[in-house]
Design an enzyme around this catalytic site. Structure first.
Site, PDB file in Angstrom:
ATOM      1  N   CYS A 155      40.189  64.695  41.000  1.00  0.00           N
ATOM      2  CA  CYS A 155      39.036  65.294  40.331  1.00  0.00           C
ATOM      3  C   CYS A 155      38.848  66.767  40.691  1.00  0.00           C
ATOM      4  O   CYS A 155      38.414  67.558  39.845  1.00  0.00           O
ATOM      5  CB  CYS A 155      37.782  64.493  40.646  1.00  0.00           C
TER       6      CYS A 155
ATOM      7  N   HIS B 196      33.147  62.881  44.111  1.00  0.00           N
ATOM      8  CA  HIS B 196      33.638  63.307  42.800  1.00  0.00           C
ATOM      9  C   HIS B 196      33.253  64.763  42.571  1.00  0.00           C
ATOM     10  O   HIS B 196      32.318  65.291  43.196  1.00  0.00           O
ATOM     11  CB  HIS B 196      33.031  62.411  41.715  1.00  0.00           C
TER      12      HIS B 196
ATOM     13  N   ASP C  87      32.454  66.105  32.403  1.00  0.00           N
ATOM     14  CA  ASP C  87      33.339  65.509  33.407  1.00  0.00           C
ATOM     15  C   ASP C  87      34.759  65.497  32.865  1.00  0.00           C
ATOM     16  O   ASP C  87      35.157  64.572  32.146  1.00  0.00           O
ATOM     17  CB  ASP C  87      32.891  64.093  33.755  1.00  0.00           C
TER      18      ASP C  87
END
Length: 701
Positions: free
Chosen positions: A446, A490, A506
């Site tokens: 991520c 994250h 995202d």
């Protein structure tokens, strides 16, 4: 095994007690081996083994010069490892070494007492490293072992069994448990004297105040729990569980750092002011956004946050109302919607919050409401950084006409269809990490994806920044709490869109949709034991983990997180109107005084009680006198048996009395090898037997 037991039984009592004490000391030192220097653990193990060999061989203890040399080595090793003899770490290491060395001069009872008290201190110091249920259970077992050894040291008469001493120690611990519980509930809750050990800088999942992209070749999953969530009603879907942490705005070519713009900020966006807790706390002086707009139903929940040594409070994105914190804590929301405490979270923290997953903010300047927001800090790019990414951004800007939403959708479409992969082994990318991701490796986790996406957006003229925190969670069906793990850490992006403000994007979800929608995290492969359990029963390991984590959560909620607020609530329930520190101290003092008076009363009553063996002998002599056999008060059990044998009684009466009286004598004086027990239960059985034996009718006067 039988030969070992026989050899152990043949040893003198002092040797057996010494071996047991050495085992207890080894158990007390064992939890510290992970934090002690290697030399200290090796020294303690070597000394304990040496002392055990001396006890078995019944050889003399080393002389004073050998002890002084060992003490010098321990002091030198402590100075070498910690550069001091003071402080927590150095003190614990020195205490462990001294405890082991003290066993080499166990020549008198007072030496044993010193060992006991050093052991109690080291047992308590184990909570410096961990306050978990396992640590508490290990400490309780060590406490019972030390109490058993202490009871042994106070019983020089006869040879009572170790089991009887253990029962006595258990009874002592049980009688002290009410006082311990009362002190736990009422003693003033000062700040903890211990903290979490510092984490090593290593490639593990988790949350950090900065993000260096491309420096870790392989990421290890940390399944430790970061926080637990208890929703009041139905929880939001997992895809909406974004717990907001640090917002990273400044990029120097390798590292992303938090740099919120505003008065007092430098050209690079970093703060020039200093907050109450240092530079990292400076952002807490900034006002929150004045244009936050929320929609939909609010989500009400309770957060139990594990100690992090950080200022971050991690509510569900975004918390629309002030957090309900324990007494004495303060926090506020920064201009980038992050909630921060005024002091680091060094203890388990529980608070309540209200959030709205649907929100909009960032259309106004947080410092001057009459002016539009200054977006230049979120367009910052280092000179010469990631040239191929900047070229791609220019091409996309031309193709979309500079429309921010169209640019965002084009970047997400490229992630979906460009063959990009979400992985925990991205490799080292070098200086131009975004170029490596977009054009070469096309792999990353991520952090890589969010960083490359934000740099592409900034290159195309769209203000963007990185938001870090946690995404997702796992419901524990046993206690109903959602567990958010360090592996759920994250990084996502926020882009600024006209007429909408800061909007969450995202990009990881475009590469691996299951990571966000179905909570399909990458997981480390099972170990040998876990693999075997999953093979036998696929769901058993998950059930066992859920049970353990539910129990651990209960321990933390009711024991570790028993705070001052809970103390005051308890005192209010007892009828106190305005409890404070002084009322707690007064109540604790009264409790200790009452406990002391009770102990004195018990001691006085015990002093009036005679030896139970002497009571049994006196009772037997009294019954025989009633049957016509008057004997002096100094008569022994053997003298009583001889008098019974010479009495003109029937044989069926004399024989049981004679056997019982000789058994009473053997209980006191015979060695264990004769088969006679020395336990209190055996003595009680003999006393009952002497009370039930029949006697002839007393002679007529």
């Amino acid at each position: 095994m039988n030969a070992f037991r026989q050899r152990l039984a043949s040893l003198p009592r002092d040797a057996r007690d010494t071996l047991f004490l050495l085992l207890v000391i080894a158990w007390v030192v064992l939890p510290h081996t992970g934090s002690l220097p290697v030399w200290c653990s090796a020294l303690a193990a070597g000394v304990l083994l040496w002392r055990g060999r001396l006890a078995v061989a019944q050889r003399p203890l080393p002389g004073r010069w050998a002890l002084l040399a060992a003490l010098g080595l321990a002091l030198a090793g402590t100075l070498f490892s910690y550069r001091t003899l003071l402080g927590r770490e150095a003190g614990v290491a020195l205490l462990a070494a001294l405890l082991a060395l003290k066993t080499l001069e166990l020549r008198a009872r007072r030496d044993a007492f010193v060992v006991f008290f050093l052991g109690f201190f080291l047992l308590l110091a184990g909570f410096f490293n961990s306050q978990s249920m396992l640590a508490a259970a290990a400490a309780l077992l060590g406490l019972l072992g030390l109490l058993t050894a202490l009871v042994n040291a106070h019983r020089p008469v006869g040879r009572p069994s170790l089991l009887e001493s253990a029962r006595m120690a258990g009874w002592l611990a049980l009688t002290g448990a009410p006082l311990m519980l009362a002190l736990f509930l009422l003693f003033p809750r000062f700040a903890p004297l211990w903290g979490l050990p510092s984490d090593a800088l290593q490639g593990k999942t988790g949350l950090s105040s900065s993000m260096e992209v491309g420096s870790v070749a392989k990421l290890a999953l940390d399944e430790g729990i970061a926080m637990r969530i208890k929703f009041d009603g139905s929880p939001p879907p997992q895809s909406a569980l974004y717990f907001r942490g640090p917002v990273l705005s400044h990029f120097d070519g390798r590292r992303w750092t938090a740099a919120a713009p505003g008065p007092g900020s430098r050209a690079d966006g970093s703060q020039s002011g200093r907050g109450p807790e240092g530079p990292e706390d400076a952002a807490t002086l900034m006002p929150g956004p004045g244009d936050l707009q929320v929609a939909g139903s609010p989500v009400r929940y309770e957060v139990t946050l594990e100690p992090s040594q950080r200022l971050w409070l991690l509510p569900l994105d975004v918390a629309s109302q002030p957090l309900e914190l324990p007494a004495g804590m303060r926090a506020r929301m920064t201009a980038d919607m992050q909630w921060m405490s005024w002091r680091p979270i060094t203890d388990l923290l529980r608070y309540r919050a209200v959030s709205h997953p649907q929100f909009r903010y960032g259309l106004k300047n947080p410092f001057r409401k009459d002016r539009p927001p200054d977006l230049r800090p979120w367009l910052q790019l280092p000179a010469g950084s990631n040239p191929r990414t900047q070229a791609l951004a220019g091409q996309m800007r031309q193709q979309t006409g500079g429309d921010a939403r169209a640019l965002m959708q084009a970047a997400l479409q490229r992630l979906r269809t460009g063959g990009y992969t979400y992985t925990l082994e991205p490799g080292v990318s070098g200086q131009h990490s975004a170029d490596t991701f977009w054009f070469d490796s096309k792999e990353g986790f991520c952090e890589h994806i969010a960083s490359a996406f934000v740099l592409l957006m900034r290159g195309a003229g769209v203000p963007a920044r990185i938001v870090t925190g946690f995404q997702g969670g796992e419901l524990n069906s046993v206690d109903g709490y959602w567990a958010v793990r360090n592996a759920d850490a994250h990084a996502w992006a926020e882009v600024w869109l006209p007429d909408e403000g800061w909007t969450r994007v995202d990009p990881t979800g475009a590469v691996m949709p299951g990571r966000i929608g179905q909570y399909q995290r990458l997981r480390a492969p099972d170990g040998l034991m876990a693999g075997a359990i999953n093979t036998l029963s696929p769901g058993l390991l998950a059930q066992l983990r859920a049970l353990w984590e539910a129990a651990d959560n209960s321990w933390k909620q009711w024991v570790i997180n028993y705070t001052q607020t809970r103390q005051f609530d308890l005192m209010k329930s007892l009828g106190m109107r305005n409890p404070d520190w002084m009322s707690l101290l007064r109540l604790s003092g009264i409790l200790l005084a009452l406990a002391g008076l009770a102990a004195v009363g018990w001691a006085l009553w015990e002093r009036r009680q005679r030896d139970p063996w002497l009571r049994a002998l006196a009772h037997a002599r009294q019954r025989l006198a009633q049957a016509g056999l008057p004997l002096p008060a100094s008569a022994t059990p053997r003298a009583l048996a001889a008098a019974v044998q010479a009495a003109p009684w029937p044989q069926e009466l004399r024989q049981p009395w004679r056997q019982s009286l000789l058994a009473l004598e053997a209980w006191r004086y015979a060695p264990p090898a004769s088969g006679h027990g020395h336990s209190a239960s055996a003595l009680a059985a003999l006393r009952r037997q002497l009370q039930r034996l029949p006697l002839p009718a007393p002679p007529k006067r």
